[in-house]
Write a protein that holds these residues in place. Structure first.
Motif, PDB file in Angstrom:
ATOM      1  N   PRO A 207       0.391  -1.095  -0.141  1.00 51.31           N
ATOM      2  CA  PRO A 207       0.341  -0.437  -0.067  1.00 51.31           C
ATOM      3  C   PRO A 207       0.684   1.372   0.126  1.00 51.31           C
ATOM      4  N   TYR A 208      -0.032   2.415   0.234  1.00 47.92           N
ATOM      5  CA  TYR A 208       0.860   4.214   0.037  1.00 47.92           C
ATOM      6  C   TYR A 208       0.724   4.513   0.711  1.00 47.92           C
ATOM      7  N   ALA A 209       0.474   4.008   2.192  1.00 46.82           N
ATOM      8  CA  ALA A 209      -0.084   4.563   3.935  1.00 46.82           C
ATOM      9  C   ALA A 209       1.846   5.117   3.706  1.00 46.82           C
ATOM     10  N   PRO A 210       1.633   5.957   4.324  1.00 41.24           N
ATOM     11  CA  PRO A 210       3.218   6.468   4.519  1.00 41.24           C
ATOM     12  C   PRO A 210       3.486   6.162   6.132  1.00 41.24           C
ATOM     13  N   ASN A 211       3.610   4.562   5.888  1.00 42.54           N
ATOM     14  CA  ASN A 211       4.080   4.420   7.007  1.00 42.54           C
ATOM     15  C   ASN A 211       5.933   3.764   7.437  1.00 42.54           C
ATOM     16  N   GLY A 212       6.062   4.234   6.529  1.00 36.53           N
ATOM     17  CA  GLY A 212       7.497   4.044   6.416  1.00 36.53           C
ATOM     18  C   GLY A 212       8.527   4.950   6.662  1.00 36.53           C
ATOM     19  N   VAL A 213       9.593   4.970   7.670  1.00 35.88           N
ATOM     20  CA  VAL A 213      11.075   6.215   7.229  1.00 35.88           C
ATOM     21  C   VAL A 213      12.275   5.550   6.800  1.00 35.88           C
ATOM     22  N   ALA A 214      13.330   6.858   6.009  1.00 33.41           N
ATOM     23  CA  ALA A 214      13.779   5.975   4.836  1.00 33.41           C
ATOM     24  C   ALA A 214      14.758   7.265   5.484  1.00 33.41           C
ATOM     25  N   SER A 215      15.797   6.515   5.994  1.00 30.18           N
ATOM     26  CA  SER A 215      16.812   7.319   6.026  1.00 30.18           C
ATOM     27  C   SER A 215      18.101   7.887   4.855  1.00 30.18           C
ATOM     28  N   PRO A 216      18.101   8.650   4.306  1.00 35.38           N
ATOM     29  CA  PRO A 216      19.323   8.495   3.382  1.00 35.38           C
ATOM     30  C   PRO A 216      20.634   8.099   3.368  1.00 35.38           C
ATOM     31  N   ALA A 217      21.282   7.577   2.636  1.00 36.36           N
ATOM     32  CA  ALA A 217      22.408   6.945   2.353  1.00 36.36           C
ATOM     33  C   ALA A 217      23.040   7.450   1.107  1.00 36.36           C
ATOM     34  N   ASP A 218      23.637   6.907   0.932  1.00 37.21           N
ATOM     35  CA  ASP A 218      24.477   7.004  -0.354  1.00 37.21           C
ATOM     36  C   ASP A 218      24.056   6.423  -1.312  1.00 37.21           C
ATOM     37  N   GLY A 219      23.649   7.400  -2.767  1.00 39.47           N
ATOM     38  CA  GLY A 219      23.026   5.985  -3.611  1.00 39.47           C
ATOM     39  C   GLY A 219      21.931   6.368  -3.446  1.00 39.47           C
ATOM     40  N   GLY A 220      21.049   6.567  -2.080  1.00 42.11           N
ATOM     41  CA  GLY A 220      19.693   6.344  -1.848  1.00 42.11           C
ATOM     42  C   GLY A 220      19.178   5.993  -0.556  1.00 42.11           C
TER      43      GLY A 220
ATOM     44  N   ILE B 274      18.121   4.116   3.722  1.00 44.26           N
ATOM     45  CA  ILE B 274      17.980   2.713   4.037  1.00 44.26           C
ATOM     46  C   ILE B 274      16.353   2.874   5.010  1.00 44.26           C
ATOM     47  N   PHE B 275      15.410   1.596   4.769  1.00 39.90           N
ATOM     48  CA  PHE B 275      13.897   1.771   4.366  1.00 39.90           C
ATOM     49  C   PHE B 275      13.865   1.053   5.268  1.00 39.90           C
ATOM     50  N   ASN B 276      12.823   1.260   6.519  1.00 40.48           N
ATOM     51  CA  ASN B 276      12.405   0.364   7.657  1.00 40.48           C
ATOM     52  C   ASN B 276      10.656   0.858   8.167  1.00 40.48           C
ATOM     53  N   GLY B 277       9.828  -0.207   8.315  1.00 40.40           N
ATOM     54  CA  GLY B 277       8.392   0.134   7.955  1.00 40.40           C
ATOM     55  C   GLY B 277       7.587  -1.388   7.862  1.00 40.40           C
ATOM     56  N   ASN B 278       6.061  -0.876   8.915  1.00 42.45           N
ATOM     57  CA  ASN B 278       5.470  -2.060   8.602  1.00 42.45           C
ATOM     58  C   ASN B 278       4.010  -1.392   8.175  1.00 42.45           C
TER      59      ASN B 278
ATOM     60  N   ASP C 105      15.996  -2.506   7.403  1.00 43.40           N
ATOM     61  CA  ASP C 105      16.903  -2.117   6.871  1.00 43.40           C
ATOM     62  C   ASP C 105      16.951  -2.560   5.304  1.00 43.40           C
ATOM     63  N   ALA C 106      16.317  -1.969   4.526  1.00 39.74           N
ATOM     64  CA  ALA C 106      15.871  -3.058   3.243  1.00 39.74           C
ATOM     65  C   ALA C 106      17.208  -1.103   2.706  1.00 39.74           C
ATOM     66  N   PHE C 107      17.898  -1.097   1.589  1.00 40.43           N
ATOM     67  CA  PHE C 107      18.100  -0.179   0.853  1.00 40.43           C
ATOM     68  C   PHE C 107      17.658  -0.175  -0.887  1.00 40.43           C
ATOM     69  N   VAL C 108      17.090   1.255  -0.841  1.00 39.99           N
ATOM     70  CA  VAL C 108      16.734   1.511  -1.881  1.00 39.99           C
ATOM     71  C   VAL C 108      17.216   2.227  -2.568  1.00 39.99           C
TER      72      VAL C 108
END
Length: 391
Positions: free
Chosen positions: A112-125, A127-131, A196-199
């Motif tokens: 889904p599109y619900a903005p439940n994730g939090v992305a921390s800036p990293a080199d080239g993209g 680090i993404f976490n959420g439920n 902790d997925a890299f996007v």
């Protein structure tokens, strides 16, 4: 329609209707059902032509969703949700389109599109976490689009800046046994966890640009389909699924009522029952017609290269909500005239009733906000905040 999707759906109609009980028991679409839906081409109707899609008239897509939903609610709902994602995918970096569809044009993308994730800036993209909850049809998908926010960013026009993050199946977890619900059980709308997925940057879209049409312009999409506003694609697909479900319920009622008897005789000869059901049938048809009429008018403007006015977009959102509610209200009138047998779990009409009412709990059908937005706009008050973003 040169793509022949509706014809292929009708050829498979008996199968889709017949697998409904199995899908409900399984809690997701069976693998064979997924493959047969893919074979109809419905999910490729809004897909860009350079990747095996039809970039079709969106009314074709909505009619296909209704045709599937009136065979089985879960199949129609999944088709409506999954089928809108190729429209947004068209705005992505060319690398994304090749990754997703380069080997298989029938690859499905969940949400889904619900903005439940939090992305921390990293080199080239990032680090993404959420439920997330409610990822419809997710077991059948190889990729997923998830809503999220970027850590440290502030508000834009008073609301958080949302983004859509695209992840392959290896980068997220589907939570089994997280879809125990009243209806639409066969959709398998399960929970999603990302840890902790890299996007990479190129798999991230600015959601505001998707909603306001900027993403399509920046991607160089000049087809009429991709000039349509988001509010004329995603919400309409869900309304179309609900209308299709109610059409399926109506057909089920007629089949049931034709042979139902009581001490007063055949129910099919009772004018008091039949007259109200006839009225309900008209209400369901009115819902179908309203959705397609509005969508057709907007698409005609898009084909001319004319910007679709805000007033038309807000009125369309108003009607999307009302069409779904009208159809389900009509279903309720049908259901209470179907007798005690229809309340049994194993009765097919009970399933249609549960599916329709579960669908209406989607946030896209929140009525008061849309009704107020339309009335306020007609009195000179333009919609603001999230309401403005989503029209």
């Amino acid at each position: 329609m040169s793509h022949g999707v509706t014809e292929r759906i009708e050829e498979q109609r008996e199968f889709f209707a017949g697998q409904a009980v199995d899908a409900e028991a399984l809690g997701r679409l069976p693998a064979e059902t997924t493959e047969r839906v893919k074979a109809t081409g419905v999910i490729r109707l809004l897909q860009p032509p350079e990747h095996g899609g039809y970039a079709a008239d969106p009314t074709d897509f909505m009619e296909a969703v209704m045709a599937l939903a009136n065979a089985d609610a879960a199949v129609g709902w999944v088709a409506g949700v999954i089928g809108v994602h190729p429209w947004e995918m068209a705005f992505n970096d060319a690398r994304v389109l090749e990754e997703v569809w380069g080997q298989d044009a029938d690859t499905w993308v969940a949400s889904p599109y619900a903005p439940n994730g939090v992305a921390s800036p990293a080199d080239g993209g990032f680090i993404f976490n959420g439920n997330w909850e409610f990822s419809s049809g997710t077991d059948s998908c190889d990729w997923i689009v998830l809503g999220g926010l970027v850590k440290g960013e502030g508000l834009v026009d008073g609301i958080p800046q949302m983004y859509h993050f695209l992840l392959p199946r290896s980068d997220y977890e589907i939570v089994e046994d997280s879809w125990n619900v009243l209806g639409l059980r066969g959709t398998g709308s399960k929970d999603i966890i990302v840890s902790d997925a890299f996007v990479p940057d190129y798999r991230v879209l600015n959601a505001t640009k998707v909603f306001d049409g900027t993403a399509a312009l920046e991607a160089g999409r000049d087809e009429a389909l991709y000039r349509m506003p988001w509010s004329a694609i995603f919400p309409v697909a869900l309304s179309a699924a609900v209308v299709g479900i109610c059409e399926g319920a109506l057909a089920c009622h007629f089949q049931h009522q034709a042979t139902r008897t009581s001490m007063l005789g055949p129910m099919s000869k009772n004018p008091y029952l039949s007259s109200r059901v006839g009225e309900a049938a008209s209400e369901i048809h009115a819902s179908r017609s309203q959705l397609l009429y509005n969508l057709s008018n907007m698409y005609a403007l898009a084909q001319k290269g004319t910007e679709i006015p805000l007033e038309m977009r807000v009125a369309s959102r108003r009607d999307q909500v009302r069409a779904a509610r009208r159809a389900v209200e009509a279903l309720d009138d049908i259901y209470i005239r179907s007798g005690g047998g229809a309340t049994r779990d194993e009765h097919p009409l009970a399933k249609w009733f549960r599916d329709a009412h579960t669908a209406m709990n989607h946030t896209i059908f929140a009525a008061d906000d849309m009704y107020h937005a339309y009335a306020a706009m007609m009195m000179g008050q333009a919609p603001t905040g999230f309401t403005r973003l989503l029209v």
